[in-house]
Motif scaffolding. Structure first.
Motif, PDB file in Angstrom:
ATOM      1  N   GLN A  30      -8.219  -2.488  -5.588  1.00  0.00           N
ATOM      2  CA  GLN A  30      -6.867  -2.872  -5.203  1.00  0.00           C
ATOM      3  C   GLN A  30      -5.939  -2.885  -6.415  1.00  0.00           C
ATOM      4  OE1 GLN A  30      -7.902  -6.556  -3.271  1.00  0.00           O
ATOM      5  NE2 GLN A  30      -7.488  -5.710  -1.247  1.00  0.00           N
ATOM      6  N   ILE A  31      -6.421  -3.437  -7.531  1.00  0.00           N
ATOM      7  CA  ILE A  31      -5.609  -3.488  -8.748  1.00  0.00           C
ATOM      8  C   ILE A  31      -5.309  -2.081  -9.236  1.00  0.00           C
ATOM      9  CG2 ILE A  31      -5.622  -4.143 -11.201  1.00  0.00           C
ATOM     10  CD1 ILE A  31      -7.159  -6.693 -10.308  1.00  0.00           C
ATOM     11  N   SER A  32      -6.296  -1.206  -9.177  1.00  0.00           N
ATOM     12  CA  SER A  32      -6.100   0.178  -9.593  1.00  0.00           C
ATOM     13  C   SER A  32      -5.024   0.863  -8.748  1.00  0.00           C
ATOM     14  CB  SER A  32      -7.420   0.934  -9.487  1.00  0.00           C
ATOM     15  OG  SER A  32      -7.234   2.286  -9.760  1.00  0.00           O
ATOM     16  N   THR A  33      -5.078   0.654  -7.440  1.00  0.00           N
ATOM     17  CA  THR A  33      -4.083   1.237  -6.529  1.00  0.00           C
ATOM     18  C   THR A  33      -2.706   0.661  -6.802  1.00  0.00           C
ATOM     19  OG1 THR A  33      -5.778   1.508  -4.829  1.00  0.00           O
ATOM     20  CG2 THR A  33      -3.491   1.577  -4.096  1.00  0.00           C
ATOM     21  N   LEU A  34      -2.625  -0.650  -6.994  1.00  0.00           N
ATOM     22  CA  LEU A  34      -1.340  -1.295  -7.281  1.00  0.00           C
ATOM     23  C   LEU A  34      -0.762  -0.806  -8.610  1.00  0.00           C
ATOM     24  CD1 LEU A  34      -2.274  -4.884  -6.101  1.00  0.00           C
ATOM     25  CD2 LEU A  34      -0.466  -3.458  -5.097  1.00  0.00           C
ATOM     26  N   GLU A  35      -1.608  -0.699  -9.626  1.00  0.00           N
ATOM     27  CA  GLU A  35      -1.149  -0.229 -10.939  1.00  0.00           C
ATOM     28  C   GLU A  35      -0.631   1.200 -10.867  1.00  0.00           C
ATOM     29  OE1 GLU A  35      -0.545  -1.535 -13.816  1.00  0.00           O
ATOM     30  OE2 GLU A  35      -1.483  -3.487 -13.646  1.00  0.00           O
ATOM     31  N   SER A  36      -1.332   2.069 -10.156  1.00  0.00           N
ATOM     32  CA  SER A  36      -0.877   3.461 -10.064  1.00  0.00           C
ATOM     33  C   SER A  36       0.445   3.539  -9.291  1.00  0.00           C
ATOM     34  CB  SER A  36      -1.944   4.358  -9.443  1.00  0.00           C
ATOM     35  OG  SER A  36      -2.209   3.981  -8.123  1.00  0.00           O
ATOM     36  N   SER A  37       0.608   2.714  -8.270  1.00  0.00           N
ATOM     37  CA  SER A  37       1.879   2.658  -7.543  1.00  0.00           C
ATOM     38  C   SER A  37       2.993   2.156  -8.454  1.00  0.00           C
ATOM     39  CB  SER A  37       1.772   1.738  -6.334  1.00  0.00           C
ATOM     40  OG  SER A  37       0.873   2.253  -5.404  1.00  0.00           O
ATOM     41  N   PHE A  38       2.667   1.165  -9.275  1.00  0.00           N
ATOM     42  CA  PHE A  38       3.649   0.592 -10.195  1.00  0.00           C
ATOM     43  C   PHE A  38       4.080   1.612 -11.245  1.00  0.00           C
ATOM     44  CE2 PHE A  38       4.882  -1.887 -13.952  1.00  0.00           C
ATOM     45  CZ  PHE A  38       5.840  -2.711 -13.406  1.00  0.00           C
ATOM     46  N   GLN A  39       3.141   2.452 -11.711  1.00  0.00           N
ATOM     47  CA  GLN A  39       3.480   3.473 -12.701  1.00  0.00           C
ATOM     48  C   GLN A  39       4.472   4.484 -12.137  1.00  0.00           C
ATOM     49  OE1 GLN A  39       2.660   3.274 -15.883  1.00  0.00           O
ATOM     50  NE2 GLN A  39       1.581   1.377 -15.371  1.00  0.00           N
ATOM     51  N   ARG A  40       4.340   4.784 -10.850  1.00  0.00           N
ATOM     52  CA  ARG A  40       5.265   5.714 -10.191  1.00  0.00           C
ATOM     53  C   ARG A  40       6.615   5.066  -9.916  1.00  0.00           C
ATOM     54  NH1 ARG A  40       0.590   6.912  -7.390  1.00  0.00           N
ATOM     55  NH2 ARG A  40       1.226   5.662  -5.615  1.00  0.00           N
ATOM     56  N   GLN A  41       6.582   3.807  -9.501  1.00  0.00           N
ATOM     57  CA  GLN A  41       7.798   3.143  -9.030  1.00  0.00           C
ATOM     58  C   GLN A  41       7.655   1.635  -9.233  1.00  0.00           C
ATOM     59  OE1 GLN A  41       8.485   4.301  -5.011  1.00  0.00           O
ATOM     60  NE2 GLN A  41      10.554   3.496  -4.962  1.00  0.00           N
ATOM     61  N   GLN A  42       8.537   1.044 -10.043  1.00  0.00           N
ATOM     62  CA  GLN A  42       8.441  -0.386 -10.342  1.00  0.00           C
ATOM     63  C   GLN A  42       9.009  -1.265  -9.227  1.00  0.00           C
ATOM     64  OE1 GLN A  42      10.035  -1.334 -14.157  1.00  0.00           O
ATOM     65  NE2 GLN A  42       8.742   0.144 -15.225  1.00  0.00           N
ATOM     66  N   TYR A  43       9.845  -0.689  -8.381  1.00  0.00           N
ATOM     67  CA  TYR A  43      10.415  -1.438  -7.259  1.00  0.00           C
ATOM     68  C   TYR A  43      10.082  -0.728  -5.964  1.00  0.00           C
ATOM     69  CZ  TYR A  43      13.137  -4.153 -10.579  1.00  0.00           C
ATOM     70  OH  TYR A  43      13.514  -4.991 -11.595  1.00  0.00           O
ATOM     71  N   LEU A  44       9.527  -1.460  -5.008  1.00  0.00           N
ATOM     72  CA  LEU A  44       9.173  -0.892  -3.712  1.00  0.00           C
ATOM     73  C   LEU A  44      10.204  -1.281  -2.666  1.00  0.00           C
ATOM     74  CD1 LEU A  44       5.340  -1.569  -3.350  1.00  0.00           C
ATOM     75  CD2 LEU A  44       6.469   0.553  -4.020  1.00  0.00           C
ATOM     76  N   GLY A  45      10.548  -0.333  -1.813  1.00  0.00           N
ATOM     77  CA  GLY A  45      11.371  -0.642  -0.661  1.00  0.00           C
ATOM     78  C   GLY A  45      10.496  -1.214   0.435  1.00  0.00           C
ATOM     79  N   ALA A  46      11.129  -1.647   1.505  1.00  0.00           N
ATOM     80  CA  ALA A  46      10.394  -2.266   2.615  1.00  0.00           C
ATOM     81  C   ALA A  46       9.373  -1.304   3.224  1.00  0.00           C
ATOM     82  CB  ALA A  46      11.368  -2.760   3.680  1.00  0.00           C
ATOM     83  N   ALA A  47       9.757  -0.038   3.389  1.00  0.00           N
ATOM     84  CA  ALA A  47       8.859   0.937   4.007  1.00  0.00           C
ATOM     85  C   ALA A  47       7.633   1.192   3.124  1.00  0.00           C
ATOM     86  CB  ALA A  47       9.602   2.245   4.272  1.00  0.00           C
ATOM     87  N   GLU A  48       7.860   1.368   1.816  1.00  0.00           N
ATOM     88  CA  GLU A  48       6.737   1.604   0.897  1.00  0.00           C
ATOM     89  C   GLU A  48       5.808   0.397   0.845  1.00  0.00           C
ATOM     90  OE1 GLU A  48       9.949   1.946  -0.223  1.00  0.00           O
ATOM     91  OE2 GLU A  48      10.168   3.997  -0.994  1.00  0.00           O
ATOM     92  N   ARG A  49       6.422  -0.797   0.828  1.00  0.00           N
ATOM     93  CA  ARG A  49       5.626  -2.035   0.780  1.00  0.00           C
ATOM     94  C   ARG A  49       4.771  -2.178   2.032  1.00  0.00           C
ATOM     95  NH1 ARG A  49       9.574  -5.526  -0.314  1.00  0.00           N
ATOM     96  NH2 ARG A  49       9.891  -6.068   1.846  1.00  0.00           N
ATOM     97  N   ARG A  50       5.365  -1.892   3.183  1.00  0.00           N
ATOM     98  CA  ARG A  50       4.645  -1.986   4.450  1.00  0.00           C
ATOM     99  C   ARG A  50       3.483  -0.983   4.486  1.00  0.00           C
ATOM    100  NH1 ARG A  50       8.828  -3.072   7.215  1.00  0.00           N
ATOM    101  NH2 ARG A  50       9.629  -0.962   7.259  1.00  0.00           N
ATOM    102  N   GLN A  51       3.743   0.233   4.023  1.00  0.00           N
ATOM    103  CA  GLN A  51       2.712   1.274   4.011  1.00  0.00           C
ATOM    104  C   GLN A  51       1.565   0.904   3.066  1.00  0.00           C
ATOM    105  OE1 GLN A  51       4.007   5.008   2.394  1.00  0.00           O
ATOM    106  NE2 GLN A  51       2.489   6.157   3.543  1.00  0.00           N
TER     107      GLN A  51
END
Length: 86
Positions: free
Chosen positions: A38-59
């Motif tokens: 989970q941390i690995s997935t979250l970190e890779s998402s964070f590297q791409r985009q530091q702020y998530l919109g509602a749709a990205e967060r839900r997905q």
């Protein structure tokens, strides 16, 4: 201590009613123990985009089997960590 991936870790003891209800006098939610995956997935998402919109967060929450609030809080904490490092 053993706990399931992404499951809250109780610090309060057996009288705690459950993860949805606050325990003790503090009234705080239990800490979530994220798995390494989970941390690995979250970190890779964070590297791409530091702020998530509602749709990205839900997905992301649906894919990782975490709540949107957990994802939102993780990203807030990660941005603060980055800010401290800079």
């Amino acid at each position: 201590r053993p706990s399931g991936a992404g499951q809250p870790v109780s610090e309060e003891g057996p009288e705690c009613p459950g993860p949805e209800e606050p325990c003790g006098r503090g009234g705080r939610r239990l800490r979530t123990a994220f798995s390494a995956e989970q941390i690995s997935t979250l970190e890779s998402s964070f590297q791409r985009q530091q702020y998530l919109g509602a749709a990205e967060r839900r997905q992301l929450a649906g894919r990782m089997r975490l709540s949107e609030v957990q994802i939102k809080t993780w990203f807030q904490n990660r941005r603060m960590k980055l800010k401290r490092q800079l």
